[in-house]
Design a protein around this motif. Structure first.
Motif, short mmCIF file in Angstrom:
data_model
loop_
_atom_site.label_atom_id
_atom_site.label_comp_id
_atom_site.label_asym_id
_atom_site.label_seq_id
_atom_site.Cartn_x
_atom_site.Cartn_y
_atom_site.Cartn_z
N ARG A 77 0.94 -1.33 -0.15
CA ARG A 77 -0.02 0.01 -0.02
C ARG A 77 1.02 1.30 0.06
N PRO A 78 1.10 2.18 -1.20
CA PRO A 78 1.72 3.16 -1.23
C PRO A 78 1.24 4.01 -0.27
N CYS A 79 2.30 4.83 0.33
CA CYS A 79 1.82 5.95 1.47
C CYS A 79 2.85 7.05 1.43
N GLY A 80 4.07 6.85 1.52
CA GLY A 80 4.76 8.32 1.66
C GLY A 80 5.67 8.29 0.44
N LEU A 81 5.95 9.34 0.24
CA LEU A 81 6.81 9.96 -0.98
C LEU A 81 7.87 10.78 -0.69
N ALA A 82 9.13 10.69 -1.16
CA ALA A 82 10.30 11.55 -1.10
C ALA A 82 11.01 11.46 -2.35
N GLN A 83 11.60 12.69 -2.52
CA GLN A 83 12.58 13.02 -3.53
C GLN A 83 14.26 12.65 -3.23
N GLY A 84 14.83 11.91 -3.84
CA GLY A 84 16.34 11.56 -3.57
C GLY A 84 17.27 12.59 -4.01
N PRO A 85 18.40 12.62 -3.59
CA PRO A 85 19.20 13.68 -4.08
C PRO A 85 19.69 13.73 -5.61
N ASP A 86 19.45 12.59 -6.02
CA ASP A 86 19.75 12.40 -7.49
C ASP A 86 18.34 12.76 -8.27
N GLY A 87 17.36 12.81 -7.65
CA GLY A 87 16.06 13.17 -8.35
C GLY A 87 15.17 12.04 -8.61
N SER A 88 15.58 10.87 -8.04
CA SER A 88 14.60 9.75 -8.19
C SER A 88 13.60 9.90 -7.01
N LEU A 89 12.47 9.02 -7.16
CA LEU A 89 11.40 8.97 -6.40
C LEU A 89 11.14 7.90 -5.38
N TYR A 90 11.03 7.98 -4.23
CA TYR A 90 10.92 7.01 -3.16
C TYR A 90 9.52 6.77 -2.72
N VAL A 91 9.22 5.59 -2.70
CA VAL A 91 7.75 5.27 -2.31
C VAL A 91 7.46 4.30 -1.15
N THR A 92 7.31 4.69 -0.14
CA THR A 92 7.01 3.66 0.99
C THR A 92 5.70 2.85 0.82
N ASP A 93 5.86 1.70 1.65
CA ASP A 93 4.38 0.58 1.75
C ASP A 93 4.37 0.48 3.25
N ASP A 94 3.15 0.59 3.61
CA ASP A 94 3.18 0.64 5.12
C ASP A 94 2.36 -0.95 5.56
N LEU A 95 2.10 -1.67 4.56
CA LEU A 95 1.64 -2.91 4.34
C LEU A 95 2.82 -4.01 4.73
N ASN A 96 3.69 -4.10 3.65
CA ASN A 96 4.72 -4.97 3.80
C ASN A 96 6.04 -4.64 4.04
N GLY A 97 5.85 -3.21 4.29
CA GLY A 97 7.12 -2.82 4.82
C GLY A 97 8.43 -2.41 3.88
N THR A 98 7.87 -2.21 2.51
CA THR A 98 8.92 -2.05 1.65
C THR A 98 9.13 -0.47 0.91
N LEU A 99 10.37 -0.39 0.67
CA LEU A 99 10.67 0.84 0.21
C LEU A 99 11.13 0.81 -1.14
N PHE A 100 10.48 1.31 -2.03
CA PHE A 100 10.85 1.26 -3.47
C PHE A 100 11.35 2.66 -4.03
N ARG A 101 12.39 2.57 -5.04
CA ARG A 101 12.81 3.60 -5.78
C ARG A 101 12.70 3.57 -7.14
N ILE A 102 12.17 5.04 -7.60
CA ILE A 102 11.79 4.74 -9.12
C ILE A 102 12.75 5.77 -9.70
N ALA A 103 13.41 5.50 -10.74
CA ALA A 103 14.21 6.36 -11.55
C ALA A 103 14.24 6.22 -12.88
N TYR A 104 14.81 7.05 -13.51
CA TYR A 104 14.60 7.66 -14.86
C TYR A 104 15.76 7.36 -15.61
N LYS A 105 15.77 6.80 -16.72
CA LYS A 105 16.92 6.77 -17.89
C LYS A 105 16.39 7.13 -19.08
N SER A 106 17.05 8.08 -19.65
CA SER A 106 16.72 8.79 -20.91
C SER A 106 16.93 7.73 -22.07
#
Length: 442
Positions: A399-428
């Motif tokens: 269940r996505p819950c929190g969002l944050a921007q990393g120092p490299d511009g990637s997007l972090y997404v927390t999950d409060d159900l399974n306790g997983t932290l995802f990172r979403i990045a972009y490559k041109s």
């Protein structure tokens, strides 16, 4: 009101257009899961993303991870709604820079939701107060076991306890206090209390001095009212104003079957985004926003019938989403690593699903221009559920819950159900990864 047969196509159209402190550090090349968990983290490849984007897993088994803040050096502070090994905040660090957090530091003996980095401090909330921790030059907490209490005595009942926070540029801190009554009804009836007595201490955003210790609830200012429950909020640097995401009320058909079918009750009201300023009123419990009619409708508890409009003096939402999707995280993207369309726009973490659409557990996006929405919302990252929501083959995984921007511009997404932290990045498409400025937002 139109009947439910005409609502589904309209809703679908909207979506398409949418230092170890008592806990040993965690080391290892890959995230570690508890063997007893009935949930299993999905493969990052299962996250559905636009072309050029990819997902990875930074950490697992964090517990009920809510909001999140990331320093300019890449340290990640995660707030937990329940204690894990006696701690309510964890600092995650990737010491070997392989994309996986291999060191965990726990501190803070209170559960909660809010966490925010600003002006050399880490702010964090419990369910009834706000604390802050002084940071050193590396944005590490100096005295983790001795936080300074900024606010105490915030209303907390048995439901909707989250206290989400944001800090502006004038050292004001904003905190949500949710209503613990879905529609401000008299107990056991469909009659609304008039005036709603909860508005004096709940269902709004309160403002406090971020630098003043030991404030009580009475020291705060009711900044905005008429907001049933706000879990996602963020300060928009472009407009220099506060934006909030409201969870809508439910249960129209129980006392009002003459006006609402069960299907309509599942589809209404909209979850809403507002830009709020001091003195604003969003209308709860007297009115709600119907995203099908695109109108503010008088609540049935106060004389409405599903068609009568109301709330002429209340603010109008800037964006509306299908009912019951649970917008829990809001982040204004200030980096340059993502394509141009995402810059200064709003990412939204949806914590639940639309029962009528069987769509949810996703991250949405709204383009912004000059500090205002500049287009319809769209789905950015989907399938955190890890199962078909129309015909589920197993339990929801994340269940996505929190969002944050990393120092490299990637997007972090927390999950409060399974306790997983995802990172979403972009490559041109050309193969290069663009750089981005750091952000300390939750």
């Amino acid at each position: 009101m139109t009947n439910s047969s005409g609502r589904l196509p309209a809703l679908l159209a909207m979506l398409v257009a949418t230092t170890c402190l008592g806990t040993p550090p965690h080391h290892g090349k890959t995230p570690v899961r508890s063997t007893g968990s009935r949930h299993k983290a999905i493969s990052p490849a299962e996250i559905k993303l636009p072309t050029g984007f990819s997902a990875s897993i930074v950490a697992e088994d964090l517990g009920p991870a809510r909001h999140i803040a990331i320093t300019r050096t890449g340290d990640i502070y995660v707030k937990l709604s329940k204690l894990k090994d006696g701690k309510g905040i964890y600092r995650l660090r990737d010491t070997d820079k392989d994309g996986v957090a291999d060191e965990r530091t726990g501190f803070g003996d209170y559960p909660g939701t809010g966490i925010y980095l600003k002006n050399g401090f880490l702010y964090a909330s419990s369910n009834s107060g706000i604390y802050r921790y002084k940071l050193n030059e590396k944005e590490e907490v100096i005295n983790p076991e001795q936080p300074e209490q900024i606010v105490s005595g915030l209303r907390v009942k048995t439901r909707d306890q989250s206290k989400s926070i944001a800090v502006d540029n004038q050292n004001n801190i904003y905190v949500n206090i949710a209503s613990d009554n879905d529609a401000c009804r008299e107990a056991g009836t469909g009659k609304g209390m008039m005036p709603c007595p909860l508005l004096d201490s709940a269902a709004g955003i309160w403002q406090f001095n971020a630098n003043k210790p030991n404030q009580a609830f009475a020291d705060g200012v009711r900044y905005a009212t008429g907001l049933k429950n706000v879990v996602g909020l963020d300060w928009n640097p472009k407009s220099n104003s506060l934006f909030v995401l409201q969870h809508g009320r439910g249960q129209f058909h129980d006392f009002y079957p003459q006006y609402y079918t069960p299907q309509q009750s599942a589809e209404l009201p909209a979850e809403t985004m507002y830009e709020v300023h001091k003195g604003d009123d969003a209308g709860w419990p007297y009115v709600y926003y119907d995203h099908i009619q695109k109108k503010k409708i008088l609540a049935p508890e106060y004389g409405g019938d599903g068609k009568k409009t109301g709330g002429e003096k209340t603010i109008t939402p800037l964006a509306a989403f299908p009912a019951h999707m649970g917008p829990n995280g809001l982040l204004f993207y200030t980096g340059t690593a993502f394509p141009e369309k995402y810059r200064n726009g709003a990412f939204i973490a949806f914590h639940a699903q639309s029962a009528s659409l069987h769509k949810g557990y996703l991250v949405g996006f709204i383009p912004f221009k000059n500090g205002k929405p500049a287009g319809k919302w769209e789905i950015f990252a989907d399938n955190f559920a890890g199962t078909d929501l129309v015909k589920p083959t197993g339990p929801v995984q994340h269940r996505p819950c929190g969002l944050a921007q990393g120092p490299d511009g990637s997007l972090y997404v927390t999950d409060d159900l399974n306790g997983t932290l995802f990172r979403i990045a972009y490559k041109s498409p050309a193969g290069g990864v663009k750089s981005a400025s750091a952000s300390g937002k939750k």
